[in-house]
Enzyme design. Structure first.
Site, short mmCIF file in Angstrom:
data_model
loop_
_atom_site.label_atom_id
_atom_site.label_comp_id
_atom_site.label_asym_id
_atom_site.label_seq_id
_atom_site.Cartn_x
_atom_site.Cartn_y
_atom_site.Cartn_z
N LYS A 159 -9.50 9.35 -16.44
CA LYS A 159 -9.23 10.41 -17.41
C LYS A 159 -8.14 9.98 -18.39
O LYS A 159 -7.14 9.36 -17.98
CB LYS A 159 -8.79 11.69 -16.70
CG LYS A 159 -9.90 12.35 -15.94
CD LYS A 159 -9.46 13.66 -15.36
CE LYS A 159 -10.59 14.27 -14.54
NZ LYS A 159 -10.12 15.26 -13.60
N GLU A 216 0.87 -1.18 0.00
CA GLU A 216 0.00 0.00 0.00
C GLU A 216 0.91 1.23 0.00
O GLU A 216 1.90 1.27 0.72
CB GLU A 216 -0.90 -0.03 1.25
CG GLU A 216 -1.74 1.18 1.52
CD GLU A 216 -2.66 1.60 0.37
OE1 GLU A 216 -3.50 0.81 -0.07
OE2 GLU A 216 -2.50 2.75 -0.09
N ASP A 234 -7.18 1.71 -8.32
CA ASP A 234 -7.53 3.04 -8.87
C ASP A 234 -7.64 2.94 -10.39
O ASP A 234 -6.69 2.55 -11.05
CB ASP A 234 -6.45 4.07 -8.49
CG ASP A 234 -6.46 4.37 -7.00
OD1 ASP A 234 -7.49 4.08 -6.34
OD2 ASP A 234 -5.45 4.90 -6.49
C1 LIG Z 1 -9.71 2.39 -4.69
S1 LIG Z 1 -8.73 1.98 -3.32
C2 LIG Z 1 -9.22 0.29 -2.94
C3 LIG Z 1 -8.81 -0.12 -1.57
C4 LIG Z 1 -9.26 -1.53 -1.14
N1 LIG Z 1 -8.66 -2.54 -1.98
C5 LIG Z 1 -10.75 -1.65 -1.13
O1 LIG Z 1 -11.29 -2.47 -1.89
O2 LIG Z 1 -11.37 -0.95 -0.32
C6 LIG Z 1 -7.13 1.74 -4.05
C7 LIG Z 1 -6.03 1.58 -3.05
O3 LIG Z 1 -4.82 1.29 -3.74
C8 LIG Z 1 -3.78 2.11 -3.24
N2 LIG Z 1 -2.86 2.32 -4.37
C9 LIG Z 1 -3.12 2.97 -5.51
N3 LIG Z 1 -2.06 2.90 -6.33
C10 LIG Z 1 -1.11 2.20 -5.69
C11 LIG Z 1 0.22 1.80 -6.01
N4 LIG Z 1 0.76 2.13 -7.18
N5 LIG Z 1 0.90 1.08 -5.11
C12 LIG Z 1 0.35 0.74 -3.91
N6 LIG Z 1 -0.90 1.09 -3.56
C13 LIG Z 1 -1.62 1.80 -4.43
C14 LIG Z 1 -4.47 3.37 -2.80
O4 LIG Z 1 -3.71 4.08 -1.83
C15 LIG Z 1 -5.77 2.83 -2.22
O5 LIG Z 1 -5.63 2.45 -0.86
#
Ligand SMILES: C[S@@+](CC[C@H](N)C(=O)[O-])C[C@H]1O[C@@H](n2cnc3c(N)ncnc32)[C@H](O)[C@@H]1O
Length: 197
Positions: A108, A54, A104
């Site tokens: 866009k 994370e 994520d």
């Molecule tokens: C949309 S949230 C989903 C969180 C969780 N999996 C859920 O279902 O509730 C995406 C998560 O991925 C983390 N994240 C996004 N890009 C990342 C990356 N390149 N490396 C590590 N974590 C990442 C974000 O900080 C966030 O906590």
């Protein structure tokens, strides 16, 4: 083997039995957010090792504390961008399962470059996975789902692609369910050919 030089240890036990750890199946969650699924999986499968990646420090701290409070000795938390984590901390054929729940989607056009599951990244995941094992991606975003499918040729994976009902009970799944989402896109990537990186 997992190179755990920069991993936060949720508990403070001294683990020196490297052979025993090496024999354990290793599951990795990318972007665990609030950690609901990571914590649940680790509680349900004490014989396996779970590594959560994370990038947000606040979430790393929160989930590490939770793992300690639950006395879970089979979790390691890695504060890192998932791009770097697999190249820096994992060796070839060391991981038995990878999953990303609601990554994520970067909807866009100008942000598409930030999407994680590009073809080069899938090739890296392939290299780190054991033969026959799987990477699982679940998303609410049809556009991201379609984009990932286009990335898969030449990555050494057999692709399974379906829609599934809510079942992970994570923060983002709950958020989408509240907004009347009744199904999500799931991609299962099964390693059928080894990719050298
Ligand atoms: C949309 S949230 C989903 C969180 C969780 N999996 C859920 O279902 O509730 C995406 C998560 O991925 C983390 N994240 C996004 N890009 C990342 C990356 N390149 N490396 C590590 N974590 C990442 C974000 O900080 C966030 O906590």
């Amino acid at each position: 083997m997992f190179k755990d030089t920069r991993v936060l240890m949720p508990d403070q036990e001294n683990r020196t039995d490297k052979n025993r750890q090496g024999a354990r199946q290793v599951e990795v969650e990318i972007g665990f957010g609030d950690g609901d699924y990571l914590i649940r999986r680790a509680s349900e499968c004490p014989e396996r090792m779970f590594i959560g990646i994370e990038k947000k420090t606040s979430l790393v701290t929160k989930v590490s504390k939770k793992a300690v409070s639950l006395n879970l000795s089979n979790i390691r938390i890695l504060r890192s961008c998932a791009k770097d984590a697999f190249s820096d901390h994992f060796t070839t054929g060391s991981v038995s399962r990878v999953y990303a729940l609601f990554p994520d989607p970067w909807p866009k056009k100008k942000h598409i470059k930030y999407r994680l599951f590009s073809s080069p990244y899938l090739r890296l995941l392939n290299n780190r996975l054991l033969f026959g094992s799987e990477a699982i991606i679940v998303t609410d975003s049809e556009a991201y789902h379609q984009w990932i499918l286009k990335q898969t040729p030449g990555t050494g994976f057999e692709v399974e692609n379906d829609t599934i009902p809510p079942q992970f009970d994570t923060k983002f799944e709950r958020k989408w369910v509240e907004q009347e989402f009744r199904s999500f896109f799931r991609i299962i990537l099964r390693k059928i050919e080894h990719i050298d990186t």
